[in-house]
Design a protein around this motif. Structure first.
Motif, mmCIF file in Angstrom:
data_model
loop_
_atom_site.group_PDB
_atom_site.id
_atom_site.type_symbol
_atom_site.label_atom_id
_atom_site.label_comp_id
_atom_site.label_asym_id
_atom_site.label_seq_id
_atom_site.Cartn_x
_atom_site.Cartn_y
_atom_site.Cartn_z
ATOM 1 N N PHE A 113 0.844 -1.195 0.000
ATOM 2 C CA PHE A 113 0.000 0.000 0.000
ATOM 3 C C PHE A 113 0.882 1.248 0.000
ATOM 4 C CE2 PHE A 113 -2.672 -3.222 1.939
ATOM 5 C CZ PHE A 113 -3.943 -2.957 1.458
ATOM 6 N N PHE A 114 0.447 2.285 -0.686
ATOM 7 C CA PHE A 114 1.026 3.611 -0.531
ATOM 8 C C PHE A 114 0.232 4.304 0.567
ATOM 9 C CE2 PHE A 114 2.471 2.406 -4.674
ATOM 10 C CZ PHE A 114 3.703 3.031 -4.822
ATOM 11 N N LEU A 115 0.900 4.663 1.657
ATOM 12 C CA LEU A 115 0.219 5.149 2.850
ATOM 13 C C LEU A 115 0.521 6.617 3.126
ATOM 14 C CD1 LEU A 115 1.050 2.129 5.197
ATOM 15 C CD2 LEU A 115 -1.063 2.494 3.935
ATOM 16 N N LYS A 116 -0.431 7.283 3.761
ATOM 17 C CA LYS A 116 -0.170 8.640 4.255
ATOM 18 C C LYS A 116 0.873 8.563 5.364
ATOM 19 C CE LYS A 116 -4.497 9.447 5.188
ATOM 20 N NZ LYS A 116 -5.754 10.120 5.600
ATOM 21 N N ARG A 117 1.780 9.522 5.403
ATOM 22 C CA ARG A 117 2.891 9.474 6.350
ATOM 23 C C ARG A 117 2.399 9.427 7.805
ATOM 24 N NH1 ARG A 117 8.174 9.795 5.907
ATOM 25 N NH2 ARG A 117 9.447 10.509 7.649
ATOM 26 N N GLU A 118 1.248 10.046 8.080
ATOM 27 C CA GLU A 118 0.725 10.080 9.445
ATOM 28 C C GLU A 118 0.421 8.677 9.985
ATOM 29 O OE1 GLU A 118 0.121 13.885 7.416
ATOM 30 O OE2 GLU A 118 -0.413 11.816 6.916
ATOM 31 N N LEU A 119 0.187 7.714 9.083
ATOM 32 C CA LEU A 119 -0.182 6.365 9.523
ATOM 33 C C LEU A 119 0.983 5.592 10.126
ATOM 34 C CD1 LEU A 119 -2.579 5.244 6.631
ATOM 35 C CD2 LEU A 119 -3.176 6.010 8.933
ATOM 36 N N ILE A 120 2.209 6.095 9.985
ATOM 37 C CA ILE A 120 3.343 5.411 10.595
ATOM 38 C C ILE A 120 3.241 5.415 12.123
ATOM 39 C CG2 ILE A 120 4.920 7.370 10.838
ATOM 40 C CD1 ILE A 120 7.155 5.496 9.794
ATOM 41 N N TRP A 121 2.421 6.330 12.672
ATOM 42 C CA TRP A 121 2.266 6.433 14.117
ATOM 43 C C TRP A 121 1.115 5.572 14.653
ATOM 44 C CZ3 TRP A 121 6.576 8.364 15.567
ATOM 45 C CH2 TRP A 121 7.191 9.358 14.824
ATOM 46 N N VAL A 122 0.439 4.830 13.793
ATOM 47 C CA VAL A 122 -0.607 3.919 14.272
ATOM 48 C C VAL A 122 0.054 2.836 15.125
ATOM 49 C CG1 VAL A 122 -2.345 2.217 13.606
ATOM 50 C CG2 VAL A 122 -2.094 4.335 12.293
ATOM 51 N N PRO A 123 -0.402 2.628 16.368
ATOM 52 C CA PRO A 123 0.242 1.642 17.245
ATOM 53 C C PRO A 123 0.342 0.269 16.586
ATOM 54 C CG PRO A 123 -1.356 2.934 18.478
ATOM 55 C CD PRO A 123 -1.526 3.316 17.035
ATOM 56 N N LEU A 124 1.511 -0.343 16.683
ATOM 57 C CA LEU A 124 1.822 -1.682 16.184
ATOM 58 C C LEU A 124 1.804 -1.746 14.655
ATOM 59 C CD1 LEU A 124 -0.129 -3.948 18.727
ATOM 60 C CD2 LEU A 124 2.273 -3.263 18.771
ATOM 61 N N LEU A 125 0.688 -1.357 14.050
ATOM 62 C CA LEU A 125 0.581 -1.469 12.600
ATOM 63 C C LEU A 125 1.575 -0.557 11.879
ATOM 64 C CD1 LEU A 125 -3.274 -1.734 12.030
ATOM 65 C CD2 LEU A 125 -1.570 -3.561 11.978
ATOM 66 N N GLY A 126 1.835 0.628 12.436
ATOM 67 C CA GLY A 126 2.801 1.520 11.820
ATOM 68 C C GLY A 126 4.176 0.876 11.726
ATOM 69 N N LEU A 127 4.582 0.168 12.795
ATOM 70 C CA LEU A 127 5.859 -0.544 12.791
ATOM 71 C C LEU A 127 5.865 -1.665 11.753
ATOM 72 C CD1 LEU A 127 6.557 -0.831 16.630
ATOM 73 C CD2 LEU A 127 7.831 0.544 14.976
ATOM 74 N N ALA A 128 4.742 -2.367 11.653
ATOM 75 C CA ALA A 128 4.642 -3.462 10.685
ATOM 76 C C ALA A 128 4.752 -2.917 9.260
ATOM 77 C CB ALA A 128 3.332 -4.215 10.881
ATOM 78 N N TRP A 129 4.056 -1.813 8.984
ATOM 79 C CA TRP A 129 4.104 -1.232 7.639
ATOM 80 C C TRP A 129 5.518 -0.755 7.310
ATOM 81 C CZ3 TRP A 129 -0.816 1.827 9.217
ATOM 82 C CH2 TRP A 129 -1.943 0.996 9.059
ATOM 83 N N TRP A 130 6.213 -0.204 8.307
ATOM 84 C CA TRP A 130 7.601 0.208 8.090
ATOM 85 C C TRP A 130 8.466 -1.009 7.770
ATOM 86 C CZ3 TRP A 130 11.668 -1.385 11.332
ATOM 87 C CH2 TRP A 130 12.919 -0.849 11.009
ATOM 88 N N ALA A 131 8.285 -2.106 8.523
ATOM 89 C CA ALA A 131 9.073 -3.314 8.301
ATOM 90 C C ALA A 131 8.801 -3.912 6.922
ATOM 91 C CB ALA A 131 8.762 -4.343 9.387
ATOM 92 N N LEU A 132 7.572 -3.741 6.437
ATOM 93 C CA LEU A 132 7.193 -4.267 5.121
ATOM 94 C C LEU A 132 7.604 -3.336 3.985
ATOM 95 C CD1 LEU A 132 3.676 -5.607 6.104
ATOM 96 C CD2 LEU A 132 5.548 -7.001 5.200
ATOM 97 N N GLU A 133 8.261 -2.226 4.342
ATOM 98 C CA GLU A 133 8.767 -1.258 3.371
ATOM 99 C C GLU A 133 7.646 -0.596 2.571
ATOM 100 O OE1 GLU A 133 11.855 -2.873 0.926
ATOM 101 O OE2 GLU A 133 13.141 -3.356 2.634
#
Length: 296
Positions: A113-133
């Motif tokens: 997914f192409f995500l809005k930058r603000e979503l990186i701060w979503v608890p747990l999921l933000g970390l997962a999305w970062w790890a998934l690049e």
């Protein structure tokens, strides 16, 4: 009371699943970050994707056995997990994402997914999305762009780097052309020519197709229609209040003329690309009208 208990139990199981999967996912993500060996980084990335895929599969089982939602999946579903796809869908609610996963998870390559930058701060999921690049895109207002024209190129640079990493890897590249969730207020503000859709944004898709170097040959045109007049909330799904979701899937070839071209500098290509997207969007709007009749 029944819906409340269903929501609490479903939420608890989804949270437990998330916490259990998050630990090994983060371990491999950190190893990938700390050990800069190309082959090992690829191994860690695939391990992260495998864990995320397991998390999705378990969530689908939770929804299947704890909630009464009927996922009415229609259309062409003959998919190949080794074929990269551009996935285009209308967007109304957070329920769109589990609906997408129920429809094609395990049948098509893993999602990006192409995500809005603000979503990186979503608890747990933000970390997962970062790890998934997953690429995190910045959203700038017109005022910001007028004051700082150089900001216009930031999202294109992020898209280019993301596509470079994805080249050679089977992927389902999800793009919500409307750029935001549909609401009546946004629809009126835009004066959208479509009855059930916001105006599509075609520039990001054009740039992505170009940057993927012919890796994307087909697109999945996914249309989501909900039983209720108002799109359900994620809590509605967790608590068993979502009765039925129609998920119409159409696999179509991407016109070769749309795969390559300079959307920013070539006005002829830009006009042709916009015409293609608008035609696709008009057909989707008409499809929604027909599908909604099944609820009457």
């Amino acid at each position: 009371m029944r819906h409340l208990l269903t929501g609490i139990l479903t939420s608890a199981l989804v949270l437990i699943n998330t916490l259990v999967c998050m630990i090994p996912l983060m371990v491999f993500a950190l190893l990938k970050l700390l050990i800069p060996i190309a082959g090992f980084k690829v191994f860690c990335f695939e391990a992260v994707r495998s864990i995320a895929a397991t998390w999705i599969s378990l969530n689908i089982l939770i929804f299947r056995y704890l909630t009464p939602t009927y996922w009415d999946i229609r259309g062409q579903q003959v998919l190949n997990r080794q074929e990269s796809l551009l996935v285009i869908s209308n967007h109304q609610t957070w329920v769109d994402i589990p609906a997408l996963m129920v429809a094609i998870h395990g049948k098509a390559p893993f999602f990006t997914f192409f995500l809005k930058r603000e979503l990186i701060w979503v608890p747990l999921l933000g970390l997962a999305w970062w790890a998934l690049e997953y690429p995190f895109m910045r959203r700038h207002s017109k005022t910001q762009l007028e004051k700082n024209p150089q900001l216009r190129g930031q999202d294109l640079d992020i898209t280019r780097k993301a596509c470079d990493r994805l080249n050679g890897r089977p992927v389902s590249l999800v793009n919500y052309l409307e750029g935001t969730r549909f609401t009546s207020a946004k629809h009126q503000q835009q004066q959208s020519p479509y009855q059930y859709l916001l105006k599509p944004k075609s520039g990001g898709v054009a740039f992505t197709l170009n940057a993927m170097n012919n890796q994307l040959v087909h697109y999945l045109d996914i249309t989501l229609v909900y039983f209720d007049e108002q799109p359900p909330t994620f809590w509605n799904l967790l608590s068993g209040k979502v009765k039925r979701v129609i998920i119409d899937i159409q696999k179509q070839p991407i016109p070769k003329a749309m795969m390559k071209g300079d959307y920013q500098q070539d006005p002829v290509f830009r006009a042709n690309f916009q015409a293609w997207i608008n035609q696709l969007w008009q057909a989707k709007d008409q499809r929604i009208t027909r599908l909604r009749q099944d609820f009457m």
